[in-house]
Design an enzyme around this catalytic site. Structure first.
Site, PDB file in Angstrom:
ATOM      1  N   SER A 145     -33.211 105.858  12.460  1.00 27.53           N
ATOM      2  CA  SER A 145     -33.622 107.309  12.029  1.00 27.53           C
ATOM      3  C   SER A 145     -34.711 106.966  10.730  1.00 27.53           C
ATOM      4  O   SER A 145     -35.637 106.445  11.106  1.00 27.53           O
ATOM      5  CB  SER A 145     -32.556 107.900  11.728  1.00 27.53           C
ATOM      6  OG  SER A 145     -33.008 109.186  11.104  1.00 27.53           O
TER       7      SER A 145
ATOM      8  N   HIS B 247     -34.507 109.170  15.887  1.00 34.22           N
ATOM      9  CA  HIS B 247     -34.643 110.520  15.602  1.00 34.22           C
ATOM     10  C   HIS B 247     -36.305 111.010  15.182  1.00 34.22           C
ATOM     11  O   HIS B 247     -36.758 110.463  14.254  1.00 34.22           O
ATOM     12  CB  HIS B 247     -33.673 110.678  14.198  1.00 34.22           C
ATOM     13  CG  HIS B 247     -32.318 110.601  14.491  1.00 34.22           C
ATOM     14  ND1 HIS B 247     -31.451 110.484  13.358  1.00 34.22           N
ATOM     15  CD2 HIS B 247     -31.639 110.439  15.638  1.00 34.22           C
ATOM     16  CE1 HIS B 247     -30.127 110.495  13.734  1.00 34.22           C
ATOM     17  NE2 HIS B 247     -30.443 110.318  15.254  1.00 34.22           N
TER      18      HIS B 247
ATOM     19  N   MET C 274     -30.375 107.666   7.886  1.00 33.94           N
ATOM     20  CA  MET C 274     -29.515 108.607   7.191  1.00 33.94           C
ATOM     21  C   MET C 274     -28.520 109.046   7.936  1.00 33.94           C
ATOM     22  O   MET C 274     -28.842 109.479   9.119  1.00 33.94           O
ATOM     23  CB  MET C 274     -30.388 109.548   6.758  1.00 33.94           C
ATOM     24  CG  MET C 274     -29.825 110.388   5.609  1.00 33.94           C
ATOM     25  SD  MET C 274     -30.980 111.372   4.792  1.00 33.94           S
ATOM     26  CE  MET C 274     -32.111 110.579   3.974  1.00 33.94           C
TER      27      MET C 274
END
Length: 386
Positions: A205, A232, A325
């Site tokens: 991510s 992501h 994250m």
């Protein structure tokens, strides 16, 4: 002490709006605003902010040029604001390559459907970047234009940074806060374990675009396994990101499409806004891209792709969780490990945000934590036996 933030945008309305949101968080404080990149470079040197939010298109000096100048003199964590268009995606990826660490859509309704969620996410991203130190970048890579080069030759790595710890909690949807859990000891793979593999999977991510570039540019054209990438990223960005990686790497990189049979030496990037699943077909499996449920936090989701692979490929997977994250990837990695797959995590020191890798390491799922600079060579050694 509050994290000091510099807000950069040519729109006075947007500067004011972002400043209000940042100052609403007691852990954050706007110490200055700039209307263009030249002002940002000057104020970054004078005010010494811990985080900068940066627009891309501005008069006098654009955001990408400003990022390069700031990184060349005194590197500071930078979060870019971008439009969800092809040109916006291309510019954002250039900014990340120049040294920016993260990005968010400029339209708040594109960050999250709920206004409060969008505000919380912006504050969360700034807090996470503000809790880390950033050192000088190493030299940028020269793209690998010849995809047919002989195995064993490797491209020079894409620009990277030495990164210290940013600990993030992994239990909630909206927060990725500091944690006091100890980091896993960093490892280096010197020789293969002898395990046979059918696929490599990488989930990531925040910080992932640069991390993926650094890893994949070192793979030879004849890498012996299919590669599944879950980053992501918004739907408007993944086609551009796949094309960018394809131009930099010797392996083929493409956005995944339903019905494709997995083949060695090709990396399939999960489309933004969708979920990448696998189903049986061919020697390695077949891709199935679905819309996914509206209430899913991540689209694409590492957990979903990992879990799908556990049912189709089984334990013959090397699954790697890179910087990011939250905790996406932990439960999918748990499923893979339960049937014999190998799970690795990026080490804390080289992560932009030590959230996703920490989740699999702290849960005892990852068998190794490896620095980003050693990740490619470790993967190539581990998967050398086919």
């Amino acid at each position: 002490m509050a994290i000091k933030v510099l807000v950069v945008d040519d729109s006075s309305f947007f500067r004011r709006r972002v400043s209000e949101i940042v100052n609403r968080d007691p852990e954050l404080e706007v110490i200055g605003t700039a209307a263009n990149g030249a002002e940002a470079v000057k104020m970054a040197a004078e005010l010494n902010p811990q985080v900068i939010t940066m627009d891309i298109e501005m008069p006098v000096m654009d955001g990408i040029t400003a990022v390069r100048e700031i990184m060349a003199s005194k590197p500071i964590p930078i979060l870019m604001f971008s439009s969800l268009t092809h040109d916006g995606a291309k510019a954002t990826l250039e900014a990340l390559d120049a040294g920016a660490l993260d990005f968010l859509p400029k339209r708040f309704e594109d960050i999250a459907s709920n206004k409060d969620d969008a505000i919380a996410l912006l504050q969360q991203r700034i807090r996470a970047l503000g809790r880390r130190r950033l050192f000088r970048p190493i030299a940028r890579a020269v793209p690998a234009n010849d995809k047919a080069q002989v195995s064993g030759e490797r491209t020079r790595p894409i620009s990277s940074f030495s990164r210290s710890a940013v600990n993030t909690a992994t239990a909630t949807n909206h927060a990725a806060e500091a944690s006091d859990k100890p980091a896993a000891r960093s490892s280096v793979v010197t020789r293969s374990s002898g395990k046979k593999y059918k696929a490599l999977m990488i989930g990531t991510s925040t910080g992932g675009p640069v991390a993926l570039q650094k890893v994949l540019t070192q793979f030879p054209a004849n890498y012996p396994h299919p590669i599944l990438l879950i980053q992501h990223m918004p739907a408007a960005f993944t086609p551009t990101f796949a094309a960018r990686l394809n131009g930099l790497c010797r392996i083929e990189v493409k956005e995944a499409e339903t019905g494709e049979l997995l083949r060695p030496g090709c990396a399939y990037l999960a489309p933004g806004g969708m979920q990448m699943m696998l189903e049986r077909g061919g020697a390695y499996g077949k891709i199935k891209v679905i819309a996914g449920k509206p209430d899913m936090n991540y689209k694409p989701c590492v957990d979903i792709s990992f879990a799908s692979a556990s049912k189709v490929i089984g334990g013959d997977v090397l699954a790697v969780v890179l910087t990011g994250m939250g905790a996406d990837g932990r439960e999918g990695a748990r499923m893979l490990k339960s049937i014999g797959a190998t799970i690795w995590a990026q080490d804390e020191a080289s992560c932009v945000v030590y959230g996703m890798p920490q989740a699999v390491a702290a849960a005892g799922i990852a068998t190794k934590s490896i620095a980003l600079e050693h990740m490619a060579e470790s993967i190539l050694k581990e998967t050398a036996n086919g």
